[in-house]
Write a protein that holds these residues in place. Structure first.
Motif, short mmCIF file in Angstrom:
data_model
loop_
_atom_site.label_atom_id
_atom_site.label_comp_id
_atom_site.label_asym_id
_atom_site.label_seq_id
_atom_site.Cartn_x
_atom_site.Cartn_y
_atom_site.Cartn_z
N UNK A 14 28.30 48.56 54.30
CA UNK A 14 28.38 49.64 53.80
C UNK A 14 28.80 49.61 52.18
N UNK A 15 28.82 48.40 51.54
CA UNK A 15 29.34 48.37 50.23
C UNK A 15 28.53 47.43 49.50
N UNK A 16 28.20 47.37 48.40
CA UNK A 16 27.54 46.55 47.46
C UNK A 16 28.67 45.64 46.76
N UNK A 17 27.97 44.26 46.93
CA UNK A 17 28.95 43.08 46.26
C UNK A 17 27.98 42.59 45.27
N UNK A 18 28.59 42.32 44.07
CA UNK A 18 28.22 41.50 43.03
C UNK A 18 28.26 39.81 43.13
N UNK A 59 39.43 51.53 34.32
CA UNK A 59 39.56 51.90 32.74
C UNK A 59 39.26 50.75 31.84
N UNK A 60 39.01 49.53 32.40
CA UNK A 60 39.00 48.30 31.48
C UNK A 60 37.50 47.52 31.98
N UNK A 61 37.29 46.80 31.00
CA UNK A 61 36.05 45.98 30.98
C UNK A 61 36.42 44.56 31.37
N UNK A 62 35.83 43.91 32.34
CA UNK A 62 36.47 42.53 32.42
C UNK A 62 35.15 41.62 32.56
N UNK A 63 35.16 40.25 32.16
CA UNK A 63 34.08 39.47 31.97
C UNK A 63 33.96 38.60 33.16
N UNK A 64 33.15 37.99 33.39
CA UNK A 64 32.93 37.05 34.51
C UNK A 64 34.03 35.59 34.50
N UNK A 65 34.27 35.33 33.36
CA UNK A 65 35.17 34.29 33.33
C UNK A 65 36.57 34.88 33.84
N UNK A 75 41.27 34.93 37.27
CA UNK A 75 42.28 35.62 37.87
C UNK A 75 42.26 35.98 39.36
N UNK A 76 41.21 35.50 39.82
CA UNK A 76 41.20 35.69 41.40
C UNK A 76 40.68 37.00 41.70
N UNK A 77 40.09 37.84 40.93
CA UNK A 77 39.68 39.14 41.28
C UNK A 77 38.33 39.14 42.03
N UNK A 78 37.58 37.91 42.13
CA UNK A 78 36.33 37.81 42.65
C UNK A 78 36.45 36.54 43.94
N UNK A 79 35.98 36.73 44.95
CA UNK A 79 36.35 35.85 45.95
C UNK A 79 35.19 34.75 45.82
N UNK A 80 35.59 33.43 46.11
CA UNK A 80 34.70 32.22 45.84
C UNK A 80 34.21 32.03 47.34
N UNK A 81 32.71 32.04 47.25
CA UNK A 81 31.85 31.59 48.67
C UNK A 81 31.12 30.66 48.14
N UNK A 82 31.58 29.14 48.42
CA UNK A 82 30.68 28.05 48.07
C UNK A 82 30.67 28.18 46.53
N UNK A 121 30.68 33.55 43.64
CA UNK A 121 31.48 34.56 43.56
C UNK A 121 31.11 35.95 44.03
N UNK A 122 32.09 36.55 44.67
CA UNK A 122 31.63 37.90 45.39
C UNK A 122 32.78 38.90 44.89
N UNK A 123 32.15 39.88 44.11
CA UNK A 123 32.89 41.05 43.68
C UNK A 123 32.65 42.37 44.19
#
Length: 452
Positions: free
Chosen positions: A62-66, A80-86, A91-98, A101-103
């Motif tokens: 029940x949630x979208x992932x980028x 309140x902030x913009x964060x780029x993919x790098x 910073x480990x905000x996105x989980x790595x799957x192979x 990266x999943x956000x």
């Protein structure tokens, strides 16, 4: 007064040079892909640098992932902030799957994904727009039946219908004219000829001719009888000398023809081979005497053979067909022909569906309810080859009408094309309860094993 909250939907758009080329509102949650392939959720313009298909969003729990990889660029607004993919990767905000990266995305998130050069993909969560937003023309510009109708043609049609119906009503309401009854003398000649046919001419009597023909036929047999009697009487010999002379003449004519000529040509006693067979007699007269008592062909019976039995020594009787019959024989029961019962098992796995418009579980239930027809295809060939087993992977597409599109056999380890052809025929007749917006590819495996 508190306003009721309404769940937001994902809005995805394609930008080029600051212009929106296309946008989608995902009213039904599901995965979202972009690329040059026509089966993607959003088809990109043709370019050699663009991939065929790239997954961008997925809907899980029940949630979208980028979804993005190390080579993709973009920015996401979180809170309140913009964060780029790098930064999301380091910073480990996105989980790595192979290699991806999943956000996880909240409803307040929005962002931009750079695809290639000037193409960018933006996304945000918005309230669903009403489906009935259609432009409404002013009453003066709205058309109607009376305004769009040709009034001259309508007037002519109404007058024609009124005239025809009035004439029909007048004919129905008027009384039919009385028909006077005619007597037989007042009928026309053509009716009189039909009712009173002319009598055929009587045939002429031929009794005299028949009598003369009968008398002629009766006289002919009498004349023939009188002619036959002198001939029969003339054929009888008058005495023994005349009979012997006739016999000698017959022997002389027969001895020079056919088999008798060969038999009478030479012999051990100078009288020919025929003389050797009949004994020491010579001359044509002996042959005539030997053949004088010869008769026609007869049937040998026990009475004709006599009590001394057959020639050549020994005793015995002639056996007839009745004596050859066997006794004591019984009936032979060959039984009834029965067909060998052959059964097989068909197992299936979860189908592979490349769109969120079709529910995998509902599709699996629909196909499992029709596995009996697939099993019949397998059992038909199993009767010919009891060791037949294997896996058949079928790839087909579900059209927006619910029917099946292209059907292909992607894998067939059975080595039997008849089963695969029968499965293709069965699937072609299915009508699915799904009505997707676009054509949905489906891959479904069937595993066949003998039941016993």
């Amino acid at each position: 007064m508190a306003s009721t909250q309404q769940s937001r939907i994902l809005r995805v758009g394609l930008l080029q040079d600051g212009r929106i080329l296309e946008e989608r509102h995902l009213r039904r949650p599901g995965d979202f892909t972009v690329g040059r392939d026509a089966r993607n959720s959003l088809v990109l313009p043709l370019s050699d640098d663009l991939p065929d298909s790239v997954p961008v969003f997925e809907y899980r729990a029940n949630q979208y992932n980028l979804l993005f990889n190390a080579g993709m660029k973009g920015r996401v607004h979180l809170g309140s902030s913009d964060v780029d993919f790098h930064a999301l990767r380091t910073e480990g905000m996105a989980l790595q799957r192979g290699e991806q990266y999943v956000l996880p995305l909240q409803e307040s998130a929005r962002g931009v994904v750079e695809l290639d050069g000037e193409l960018r993909l933006f996304f945000q969560f918005v309230l669903p727009p009403p489906e009935s937003d259609k432009p409404v023309l002013p009453p003066d510009l709205q058309g109607g039946l009376w305004r769009t109708m040709d009034r001259v043609f309508f007037g002519i049609l109404a007058a024609s219908l009124l005239l025809h119906f009035s004439g029909a009503a007048l004919i129905i309401a008027s009384e039919p004219p009385l028909e006077p009854e005619l007597s037989l003398d007042e009928l026309p000649d053509r009716f009189a000829r039909v009712l009173i046919p002319t009598r055929p001419e009587e045939p002429k009597p031929q009794a005299a001719d028949n009598a003369q023909a009968t008398a002629a036929t009766e006289e002919k047999p009498k004349a023939s009888d009188s002619d036959d009697k002198p001939a029969t009487e003339a054929s009888k010999p008058a005495n023994a000398q005349e009979a012997a002379a006739r016999r000698a003449e017959v022997v002389k004519k027969v001895a020079g023809k056919g088999l008798l000529k060969i038999l009478g040509s030479s012999g051990s006693n100078g009288g020919g081979a025929f003389a050797d067979v009949l004994g020491g007699s010579t001359g044509g007269g002996d042959i005539a005497l030997a053949l004088a008592g010869a008769g026609g062909v007869g049937v040998a019976t026990e009475a004709s053979v006599g009590t001394n039995g057959p020639r050549g020594g020994g005793t015995g009787n002639v056996a007839g067909i009745g004596d050859l019959g066997t006794t004591g024989g019984g009936k032979v029961d060959l039984g009834s022909k029965k067909e060998v019962q052959v059964s097989g098992r068909v197992s299936s796995a979860t189908p592979e569906v490349e769109s969120s418009d079709v529910d995998r579980e509902a599709l699996a239930r629909y196909i499992k309810a029709r596995l009996k027809a697939i099993q019949n295809c397998y059992e038909k060939e199993l009767k010919r080859n009891p060791s037949l087993k294997g896996k058949v992977m079928v790839r087909f597409s579900i059209l927006p009408s619910g029917r099946t599109g292209d059907i292909e056999i992607e894998e067939n380890t059975m080595g039997n094309d008849a089963v695969a052809s029968c499965i293709r025929t069965v699937i072609r007749g299915w009508v699915f309860p799904f009505k997707p917006d676009d054509e949905v590819p489906v891959a479904y495996p069937f595993v066949f094993t003998p039941a016993g």
